[in-house]
Design a protein around this motif. Structure first.
Motif, mmCIF file in Angstrom:
data_model
loop_
_atom_site.group_PDB
_atom_site.id
_atom_site.type_symbol
_atom_site.label_atom_id
_atom_site.label_comp_id
_atom_site.label_asym_id
_atom_site.label_seq_id
_atom_site.Cartn_x
_atom_site.Cartn_y
_atom_site.Cartn_z
ATOM 1 N N GLN A 90 0.902 -1.263 -0.203
ATOM 2 C CA GLN A 90 0.146 0.064 0.032
ATOM 3 C C GLN A 90 0.879 1.371 0.242
ATOM 4 N N PRO A 91 0.647 2.295 -0.927
ATOM 5 C CA PRO A 91 1.199 3.495 -0.812
ATOM 6 C C PRO A 91 0.522 4.541 0.129
ATOM 7 N N ALA A 92 1.301 5.486 0.561
ATOM 8 C CA ALA A 92 0.693 6.862 0.964
ATOM 9 C C ALA A 92 0.107 6.591 2.383
ATOM 10 N N GLU A 93 0.599 5.504 3.357
ATOM 11 C CA GLU A 93 0.085 5.414 4.584
ATOM 12 C C GLU A 93 0.334 6.661 5.428
ATOM 13 N N GLU A 94 1.404 7.290 5.147
ATOM 14 C CA GLU A 94 1.642 8.527 5.889
ATOM 15 C C GLU A 94 0.830 9.744 5.416
ATOM 16 N N GLY A 95 -0.147 9.673 4.584
ATOM 17 C CA GLY A 95 -0.833 10.604 4.147
ATOM 18 C C GLY A 95 -0.582 11.158 2.758
ATOM 19 N N ALA A 96 -1.571 11.489 1.871
ATOM 20 C CA ALA A 96 -1.100 11.736 0.525
ATOM 21 C C ALA A 96 -0.839 13.365 0.228
ATOM 22 N N PRO A 97 0.125 13.784 -0.684
ATOM 23 C CA PRO A 97 0.491 15.275 -0.529
ATOM 24 C C PRO A 97 -0.698 15.979 -0.654
ATOM 25 N N ALA A 98 -0.720 17.371 -0.411
ATOM 26 C CA ALA A 98 -1.708 18.318 -0.364
ATOM 27 C C ALA A 98 -2.530 18.127 -1.684
ATOM 28 N N GLY A 99 -3.579 18.033 -1.814
ATOM 29 C CA GLY A 99 -4.330 18.090 -3.136
ATOM 30 C C GLY A 99 -4.738 16.616 -3.460
#
Length: 420
Positions: free
Chosen positions: A151-160
């Protein structure tokens, strides 16, 4: 619940995990040296895909931008067990003197930033690649299917942007084949190598960011009686919000947190502004407390503002939110003997919950799941001296991964065996 103890030496997976340990460490070192930020894990995904295809598995890529999913089909009827690892690094500059130290950079909100695996996601990927290797070798002994989710982006997706487990679920990662249960784990820099921590129910908190815009009336700082002061109103709201936890939440059951992390208002010492904005986060560990927070935070903010002749506009949740990482009670009961058999009775720790959050919770909203903490702290390092997660000094010992490989493998095998 009484748990029977089976000797660690009798675990048939132990030798297999030992045989591939050096390869798991090599995978981890490569991933650590070349980390990528959330939604930018393109090379990481290629690295994973290459191995999973080499195992002869059915592989899908590009799920939730960079996610990789591989399916092992035994060809025999049985449940579908999902195993998940997160892939993304953090915008942190590593200071550790390691031969595989990260010197990578990435782009974040238009800026070039250092990138480091400062939370151990490199170990999670390597452990799941190891479990996939063993389970593929044991295909003839399986019943059902195994779905490996990177899974990608567990730390949170970039703004927008959108990303992570929530998007994977929306794109159907738990379907075709339909997943029956899901298992995940997280390396812990504060837990001894060889130990595993578990908890029934909420093991990590729900996260609900909020914003409060307080509107008053601007005036000269020398004549405050001509104002409706949003700054003093903000101060009272901040203090008032703390009483939601201390006076309205039954904290003997589970912890809860309300934190205001950002205050913006005004630009001169002698001007009382017309508006102040507060941004913060709520953390809860059970459904009742979370529901109460959704009612109480707006109530407190609006009524305190009204008492000061101001108004308060509350946005809750603000831009994202994660559910509680909740270990299904029955599934946790079922897996406890597996934990004991794999790690040893004295290495299985009934843990307290933490108020950090994990988007593994989105999978657990859909299917029963168990999430565990795996020890990564060297035994000769006191817990108080172990570097924290998300810091430039973060470090976990390679030897901790062997237990993770064994647990992912044994939980899969035992759940399949119990379902047939």
């Amino acid at each position: 619940m009484a748990i029977s103890f089976t000797s660690f030496a009798n675990d048939p997976i132990a030798q297999k995990a030992a045989d591939i340990e050096s390869q798991v460490i090599k995978w981890r070192h490569h991933l650590h040296q070349y980390p990528e930020l959330s939604n930018r894990e393109f090379e990481t995904a290629k690295y994973i895909e290459k191995h999973m295809r080499a195992l002869g598995l059915e592989v899908q890529t590009g799920i939730a931008i960079t996610g990789v999913v591989a399916v092992l089909d035994s060809g025999k009827p049985g449940p579908t067990v999902a195993l998940r690892a997160d892939m993304d690094g953090l915008p942190v500059k590593e200071v550790n003197d390691l031969p595989y130290k990260s010197t990578q950079t990435g782009e974040l909100e238009g800026n070039t930033v250092p990138v480091m695996h400062a939370c151990g996601h490199d170990t999670h990927v390597a452990m799941l690649m190891g479990a996939a290797t063993i389970l593929t070798e044991m295909k003839d002994e399986l019943r059902g299917k195994v779905k490996f989710i990177f899974q990608p982006a567990e730390e949170g997706a970039p703004a927008g942007e959108k990303g992570g487990a929530e998007i994977m679920v929306k794109e159907g990662v738990l379907k075709n084949p339909d997943v029956d249960v899901i298992f995940g784990l997280h390396i812990s820099a504060n837990t001894d190598v060889g130990s595993v921590r578990y908890k029934h129910g909420g093991i990590m908190a729900a996260v609900d960011p909020f914003k409060i815009v307080i509107k008053g009336k601007q005036a000269h700082g020398a004549y405050p009686w001509k104002s409706v002061d949003p700054i003093t109103t903000a101060a009272q709201i901040i203090m008032g919000l703390q009483t939601v936890v201390s006076r309205e939440i039954k904290v003997i059951d589970d912890a809860a947190v309300v934190t205001v992390g950002s205050i913006h208002g005004g630009n001169r010492s002698n001007i009382i502004p017309s508006e102040v904005t507060l941004v913060g986060t709520i953390r809860t560990l059970n459904k009742a407390a979370r529901e109460h927070m959704y009612e109480a935070v707006p109530r407190k903010a609006k009524l305190i503002a009204e008492s000061m002749r101001a108004t308060a506009e509350v946005t809750l949740p603000l831009d994202y939110n994660y559910p509680i990482t909740f270990n299904d009670h029955d599934l946790m009961d079922q897996m406890l003997p597996t934990l004991v058999r794999t790690a040893g009775q004295d290495k299985v720790i009934n843990s307290k919950a933490v108020t950090g959050a994990e988007d593994f919770s989105f999978f657990q909203e859909q299917v029963p799941g168990v999430y565990l903490w795996i020890g990564g702290k060297p035994l000769d390092v006191p817990e108080a001296e172990s570097p924290a997660h998300h810091t430039p000094e973060f470090y976990v010992d390679d030897s901790g991964m062997k237990l993770g490989v064994k647990l992912l493998t044994n939980m899969t095998l035992d759940y399949m065996a119990a379902s047939n």
